[in-house]
Design a protein around this motif. Structure first.
Motif, PDB file in Angstrom:
ATOM      1  N   ALA A   1      -9.683  17.563  35.753  1.00 57.55           N
ATOM      2  CA  ALA A   1      -8.820  18.118  36.813  1.00 57.55           C
ATOM      3  C   ALA A   1      -8.942  17.233  38.046  1.00 57.55           C
ATOM      4  CB  ALA A   1      -9.229  19.544  37.151  1.00 57.55           C
ATOM      5  N   TYR A   2      -7.792  16.852  38.626  1.00 59.18           N
ATOM      6  CA  TYR A   2      -7.791  16.016  39.833  1.00 59.18           C
ATOM      7  C   TYR A   2      -8.417  16.791  40.997  1.00 59.18           C
ATOM      8  CZ  TYR A   2      -4.153  13.284  37.408  1.00 59.18           C
ATOM      9  OH  TYR A   2      -3.453  12.538  36.492  1.00 59.18           O
ATOM     10  N   PRO A   3      -9.379  16.197  41.731  1.00 55.69           N
ATOM     11  CA  PRO A   3      -9.894  16.869  42.931  1.00 55.69           C
ATOM     12  C   PRO A   3      -8.745  17.177  43.891  1.00 55.69           C
ATOM     13  CG  PRO A   3     -11.261  14.983  42.376  1.00 55.69           C
ATOM     14  CD  PRO A   3     -10.046  14.925  41.476  1.00 55.69           C
ATOM     15  N   ASN A   4      -8.775  18.387  44.412  1.00 52.48           N
ATOM     16  CA  ASN A   4      -7.728  18.827  45.338  1.00 52.48           C
ATOM     17  C   ASN A   4      -6.361  18.856  44.638  1.00 52.48           C
ATOM     18  OD1 ASN A   4      -7.568  19.741  48.064  1.00 52.48           O
ATOM     19  ND2 ASN A   4      -6.345  17.941  48.576  1.00 52.48           N
ATOM     20  N   GLY A   5      -6.350  18.638  43.339  1.00 48.51           N
ATOM     21  CA  GLY A   5      -5.089  18.618  42.579  1.00 48.51           C
ATOM     22  C   GLY A   5      -4.245  17.396  42.830  1.00 48.51           C
ATOM     23  N   ASP A   6      -4.789  16.417  43.566  1.00 46.13           N
ATOM     24  CA  ASP A   6      -3.971  15.276  43.989  1.00 46.13           C
ATOM     25  C   ASP A   6      -3.738  14.278  42.866  1.00 46.13           C
ATOM     26  OD1 ASP A   6      -3.544  16.224  46.531  1.00 46.13           O
ATOM     27  OD2 ASP A   6      -5.378  15.328  47.315  1.00 46.13           O
ATOM     28  N   TYR A   7      -2.579  14.423  42.259  1.00 48.29           N
ATOM     29  CA  TYR A   7      -2.154  13.529  41.186  1.00 48.29           C
ATOM     30  C   TYR A   7      -1.527  12.274  41.796  1.00 48.29           C
ATOM     31  CZ  TYR A   7       1.321  11.654  37.953  1.00 48.29           C
ATOM     32  OH  TYR A   7       2.090  10.818  37.195  1.00 48.29           O
ATOM     33  N   SER A   8      -1.787  11.133  41.167  1.00 51.34           N
ATOM     34  CA  SER A   8      -1.085   9.924  41.577  1.00 51.34           C
ATOM     35  C   SER A   8      -0.981   9.021  40.351  1.00 51.34           C
ATOM     36  CB  SER A   8      -1.867   9.242  42.708  1.00 51.34           C
ATOM     37  OG  SER A   8      -1.722   7.846  42.610  1.00 51.34           O
ATOM     38  N   PRO A   9       0.172   8.393  40.115  1.00 53.38           N
ATOM     39  CA  PRO A   9       0.323   7.527  38.930  1.00 53.38           C
ATOM     40  C   PRO A   9      -0.706   6.393  38.914  1.00 53.38           C
ATOM     41  CG  PRO A   9       2.439   7.852  40.030  1.00 53.38           C
ATOM     42  CD  PRO A   9       1.403   8.462  40.921  1.00 53.38           C
ATOM     43  N   ALA A  10      -1.223   5.983  40.105  1.00 53.79           N
ATOM     44  CA  ALA A  10      -2.188   4.883  40.166  1.00 53.79           C
ATOM     45  C   ALA A  10      -3.496   5.231  39.451  1.00 53.79           C
ATOM     46  CB  ALA A  10      -2.467   4.539  41.627  1.00 53.79           C
ATOM     47  N   ILE A  11      -3.738   6.525  39.211  1.00 54.00           N
ATOM     48  CA  ILE A  11      -4.999   6.947  38.588  1.00 54.00           C
ATOM     49  C   ILE A  11      -4.903   6.889  37.060  1.00 54.00           C
ATOM     50  CG2 ILE A  11      -6.698   8.845  38.489  1.00 54.00           C
ATOM     51  CD1 ILE A  11      -5.374   9.697  41.242  1.00 54.00           C
ATOM     52  N   ILE A  12      -3.686   6.887  36.545  1.00 52.80           N
ATOM     53  CA  ILE A  12      -3.504   6.974  35.086  1.00 52.80           C
ATOM     54  C   ILE A  12      -4.200   5.843  34.317  1.00 52.80           C
ATOM     55  CG2 ILE A  12      -1.762   6.972  33.227  1.00 52.80           C
ATOM     56  CD1 ILE A  12      -0.101   8.781  35.044  1.00 52.80           C
ATOM     57  N   PRO A  13      -4.152   4.569  34.793  1.00 51.61           N
ATOM     58  CA  PRO A  13      -4.898   3.530  34.055  1.00 51.61           C
ATOM     59  C   PRO A  13      -6.385   3.860  33.914  1.00 51.61           C
ATOM     60  CG  PRO A  13      -3.439   2.535  35.687  1.00 51.61           C
ATOM     61  CD  PRO A  13      -3.384   4.014  35.909  1.00 51.61           C
ATOM     62  N   PHE A  14      -6.965   4.518  34.934  1.00 51.89           N
ATOM     63  CA  PHE A  14      -8.385   4.893  34.858  1.00 51.89           C
ATOM     64  C   PHE A  14      -8.582   6.019  33.843  1.00 51.89           C
ATOM     65  CE2 PHE A  14      -7.924   2.703  38.815  1.00 51.89           C
ATOM     66  CZ  PHE A  14      -9.081   1.937  38.886  1.00 51.89           C
ATOM     67  N   LEU A  15      -7.636   6.967  33.822  1.00 49.31           N
ATOM     68  CA  LEU A  15      -7.725   8.066  32.842  1.00 49.31           C
ATOM     69  C   LEU A  15      -7.705   7.478  31.432  1.00 49.31           C
ATOM     70  CD1 LEU A  15      -5.241  10.690  34.383  1.00 49.31           C
ATOM     71  CD2 LEU A  15      -7.716  10.568  34.664  1.00 49.31           C
ATOM     72  N   LYS A  16      -6.862   6.475  31.237  1.00 43.32           N
ATOM     73  CA  LYS A  16      -6.764   5.867  29.902  1.00 43.32           C
ATOM     74  C   LYS A  16      -8.040   5.099  29.575  1.00 43.32           C
ATOM     75  CE  LYS A  16      -1.767   5.707  29.605  1.00 43.32           C
ATOM     76  NZ  LYS A  16      -0.541   4.936  29.789  1.00 43.32           N
ATOM     77  N   ARG A  17      -8.529   4.317  30.561  1.00 42.52           N
ATOM     78  CA  ARG A  17      -9.735   3.516  30.335  1.00 42.52           C
ATOM     79  C   ARG A  17     -10.918   4.409  29.967  1.00 42.52           C
ATOM     80  NH1 ARG A  17     -11.226   0.058  35.356  1.00 42.52           N
ATOM     81  NH2 ARG A  17      -9.101  -0.613  34.988  1.00 42.52           N
ATOM     82  N   TYR A  18     -10.998   5.578  30.613  1.00 38.03           N
ATOM     83  CA  TYR A  18     -12.133   6.470  30.358  1.00 38.03           C
ATOM     84  C   TYR A  18     -11.820   7.536  29.300  1.00 38.03           C
ATOM     85  CZ  TYR A  18     -14.761   4.066  33.880  1.00 38.03           C
ATOM     86  OH  TYR A  18     -15.445   3.087  34.559  1.00 38.03           O
TER      87      TYR A  18
END
Ligand SMILES: [Zn+2]
Length: 289
Positions: A224-241
């Motif tokens: 779950a994103y802290p504070n719910g703050d979604y951003s497309p820039a985070i998706i590469p990290f989600l994939k990497r991890y």
């Protein structure tokens, strides 16, 4: 008049419930502050909805396995101790599975949630709650480095303020897991991710993943994103991890097509009166947002 309002509310609840019967509803709680109100929510869920597990949600979103109609997933953010102490008995009573997204450094090193450090420092200086909340809102909007600098200044003034002796322990997490609460990840220190540099993002995900791995908790990939703050820039990290599901906090009911990295959640508070909760879970309140 009161009777009429009651009838209208009941009508709205049933209309919203029917309208969203084939949509996934994810509730986002934080703590269990009001046991009686929270129990009334769970009783309503078990009467009118089908509580599902996060594994069913993963099967649905990633593999296309159908969910039952009126599907509801109950989640909690941060890892508040009340979820264990007050939540487990009620969730078990109504046989409702749940997810707790935890902040790994809060558990591993008993580090207090950063917004509580700010609140406490304001209280120490006899400042008001409103002033503390204003500062917390400000710190959510500045670059992460500036937020950390501010916290370091507070810590240098008040030795020990960053320690949280009441934080959940590893044993608590195991107990929650054994009682139907899946443990998901919510970063290492709960920064606002879209204020972080790439290096900071990498550190947050790697620390959190190492924590899950070292404690043999196999559900890091629910996030779950802290504070719910979604951003497309985070998706590469989600994939990497290798994160498979990521939940936002946008107060919406999910559509028929769900992005696995931007799953909508509706905010719920354990102290919401049942009529307000009915408007939230049925999606009526989001129609008016
Ligand atoms: Zn949080």
């Amino acid at each position: 008049m009161k009777e009429l309002i009651k009838k209208i509310l009941a009508l709205l609840f049933h209309a919203g419930r029917l309208l969203h019967r084939n949509k996934l509803i994810v509730l986002a709680y934080h703590d269990v502050r009001d046991v009686n109100c929270f129990e009334s929510h769970l009783a309503l869920i078990s009467e009118y909805y089908n509580p599902v597990t996060i594994h069913q949600v993963e099967d649905y979103i990633v593999r296309g396995v159908a969910l039952p109609p009126y599907a509801v997933l109950v989640t909690f953010d941060d890892g508040e101790p009340s979820v264990k102490y007050l939540g487990i008995p009620l969730l078990k009573k109504y046989k409702i599975p749940a997810v707790a997204f935890v902040v790994s450094e809060n558990i591993r090193s008993k580090q207090k949630f950063w917004w509580r450090i700010v609140e406490e420092s304001f209280m120490n200086r006899k400042r008001t709650h409103a002033e503390a909340r204003k500062e917390i809102r400000r710190l959510k909007k500045v670059p992460n480095r500036e937020r950390i600098r501010t916290l370091e200044q507070i810590e240098s003034l008040y030795a020990g303020i960053y320690k949280d002796p009441l934080a959940l322990s590893i044993a608590d997490l195991y107990e929650m897991r054994d009682n139907g609460i899946t443990i998901g990840s919510h970063t290492a220190t709960h920064p606002i991710l879209n204020q972080c540099s790439s290096d900071e993002l990498d550190t947050e995900f790697s620390l959190s993943k190492d924590f899950f791995r070292s404690k043999a908790i196999e559900t890091f990939h629910f996030f779950a994103y802290p504070n719910g703050d979604y951003s497309p820039a985070i998706i590469p990290f989600l994939k990497r991890y290798e994160v498979s599901l990521a939940f936002t906090f946008d107060h919406k009911i999910n559509g028929t097509k769900i992005d696995q990295y931007a799953i909508s959640r509706v905010r719920a508070n354990s102290h919401d009166p049942i009529d307000e909760f009915k408007l939230r879970i049925s999606g009526i309140s989001t129609l008016f947002n």
